[in-house]
Design a protein around this motif. Structure first.
Motif, mmCIF file in Angstrom:
data_model
loop_
_atom_site.group_PDB
_atom_site.id
_atom_site.type_symbol
_atom_site.label_atom_id
_atom_site.label_comp_id
_atom_site.label_asym_id
_atom_site.label_seq_id
_atom_site.Cartn_x
_atom_site.Cartn_y
_atom_site.Cartn_z
ATOM 1 N N ARG A 118 -7.568 9.292 -3.167
ATOM 2 C CA ARG A 118 -6.578 8.485 -3.874
ATOM 3 C C ARG A 118 -5.970 9.319 -4.993
ATOM 4 O O ARG A 118 -6.637 10.176 -5.575
ATOM 5 C CB ARG A 118 -7.211 7.212 -4.458
ATOM 6 N N GLN A 168 1.161 4.982 -2.459
ATOM 7 C CA GLN A 168 0.076 5.964 -2.601
ATOM 8 C C GLN A 168 0.457 7.328 -2.039
ATOM 9 O O GLN A 168 -0.418 8.117 -1.639
ATOM 10 C CB GLN A 168 -1.204 5.440 -1.931
ATOM 11 N N SER A 176 -12.295 5.551 -4.904
ATOM 12 C CA SER A 176 -11.634 5.310 -6.186
ATOM 13 C C SER A 176 -12.411 4.249 -6.951
ATOM 14 O O SER A 176 -12.450 3.083 -6.558
ATOM 15 C CB SER A 176 -10.188 4.845 -5.962
ATOM 16 N N VAL A 189 -1.989 12.001 -0.577
ATOM 17 C CA VAL A 189 -1.952 10.849 -1.478
ATOM 18 C C VAL A 189 -1.476 11.301 -2.848
ATOM 19 O O VAL A 189 -1.469 12.487 -3.160
ATOM 20 C CB VAL A 189 -3.346 10.192 -1.613
ATOM 21 N N ASP A 217 -9.642 0.057 1.982
ATOM 22 C CA ASP A 217 -9.221 -0.088 0.587
ATOM 23 C C ASP A 217 -8.746 -1.519 0.306
ATOM 24 O O ASP A 217 -7.852 -2.033 0.982
ATOM 25 C CB ASP A 217 -8.084 0.894 0.293
#
Length: 341
Positions: A236, A267, A209, A261, A83
């Motif tokens: 996410r 997160q 995401s 998450v 990420d």
């Protein structure tokens, strides 16, 4: 010799950049560990990293435009994760700074957590444990076995493929939904999203995401699910409309949910949802096993060695923008150069 700044705080350092990876870096570079003990960002991060060539950023550190404007020495920012939403890649590109990401060494770790969530939700393990610890006698109720149930996987990347293997090993029927073409095993079907959420007994969100997936699990999706279905989010928080999820649980549209998450800090799951008796929540621990954590950190080490060898890592996200590295080394190998040597 490169100077490398590690953004990690003392709490996160041993978990997310273990000693073996640090020792390996120190064989080739000067390692500077965040001396403040705090999560840094912007100008404060640039000041702490002054004089460093590379920055290795943890998941809590936002590397924004103000950082890139102030950090004139930095040649590359390297995320020790897949990420990169915490990095302003456009600002990095505008300032000639390379951005890289790691590879998903956490596939087994996250897929095993998904399996643990499903077993817990099917048998009410957490509820029974909580009741006993509160001095209560839990209702034994009737659980479900996973064998013969349908596992719906939304997002068929490396984690999804690993989870599919585990599900099939337990005798589950596996369906997936993913817009990208993937080779499918004979007994796994790629179906439309509505078909998946409407027919699966366990729906596991593993989608990336993106603007297209934002809020994909909302009121409409939950209304299509079976009343005895379990929803699991390991992707996410922004992929789920948390208000709609809470309303679906209140209305009995689904049986329970599990999440690693959410919309809280770092997160993590939101406290309001995580505290419900029909929710199983963990504080964003999917990739926190020694194997997964060290694997990602060691991959970042290998990227540093590539750069030292005048190679742009394959996981660079703005390869053409590495003008500061180009100026430092004058020439860089390209992937085509490496394939012919």
């Amino acid at each position: 010799m490169f100077r490398i700044f590690l953004t990690h705080t003392p709490d996160s350092l041993p978990l997310l950049f273990p000693p073996r990876a640090r020792a390996e870096l120190e064989k080739h570079c000067t390692l500077v560990i965040n001396p403040t003990g705090k999560v840094l960002k912007g100008a404060a991060l640039a000041q702490a990293a002054a004089g460093c060539d590379l920055v290795i950023a943890d998941r809590q550190t936002a590397v924004d435009q103000s950082f890139f404007s102030a950090a004139t020495d930095v040649l590359a920012v390297m995320r020790c994760a897949v990420d990169i939403s915490t990095i302003d890649v456009d600002a990095a590109t505008a300032n000639g700074v390379l951005v890289t990401r790691s590879i998903p060494t956490f596939a087994t770790s996250v897929s095993e957590l998904a399996l643990g969530f499903m077993i817990d939700g099917a048998r009410g393990i957490s509820r029974s444990v909580a009741a006993y610890r509160n001095g209560e006698v839990p209702d034994p109720g009737m659980g479900q076995q996973l064998s013969g149930k349908t596992l719906g996987i939304c997002g068929f990347g490396v984690i999804g493929r690993q989870l599919a293997i585990l599900g099939r090993a337990l005798g589950m029927n596996v369906i997936v939904t993913d817009p990208a073409p993937h080779p499918m095993a004979e007994n796994i079907k790629n179906v439309p999203f509505d078909t998946l959420v409407g027919s699966a007994d366990f729906i596991v969100c593993l989608a990336p995401s993106t603007p297209q997936t934002f809020g994909m699990f909302g009121a409409r999706a939950f209304s299509l699910m079976k009343p005895d279905a379990m929803f699991v989010n390991l992707a996410r928080g922004e992929l789920v409309d948390e208000v709609a999820l809470e309303q679906a649980l209140d209305a009995g549209q689904i049986a329970c949910a599990a999440m690693d998450v959410g919309s809280a800090h770092d997160q993590r799951p939101a406290t309001r949802l995580a505290g419900r008796s029909d929710v199983i929540a963990t504080p964003h621990i999917g990739g926190q096993t020694p194997q997964a954590s060290e694997g990602q950190a060691m991959h970042v080490v290998s990227q540093v060695l590539q750069i030292l060898n005048r190679e742009i890592p394959d996981e660079a996200v703005n390869r053409a923008a590495a003008t500061k590295l180009q100026a430092r080394f004058m020439t860089f190998d390209t992937p085509s150069d490496r394939s012919t040597t």
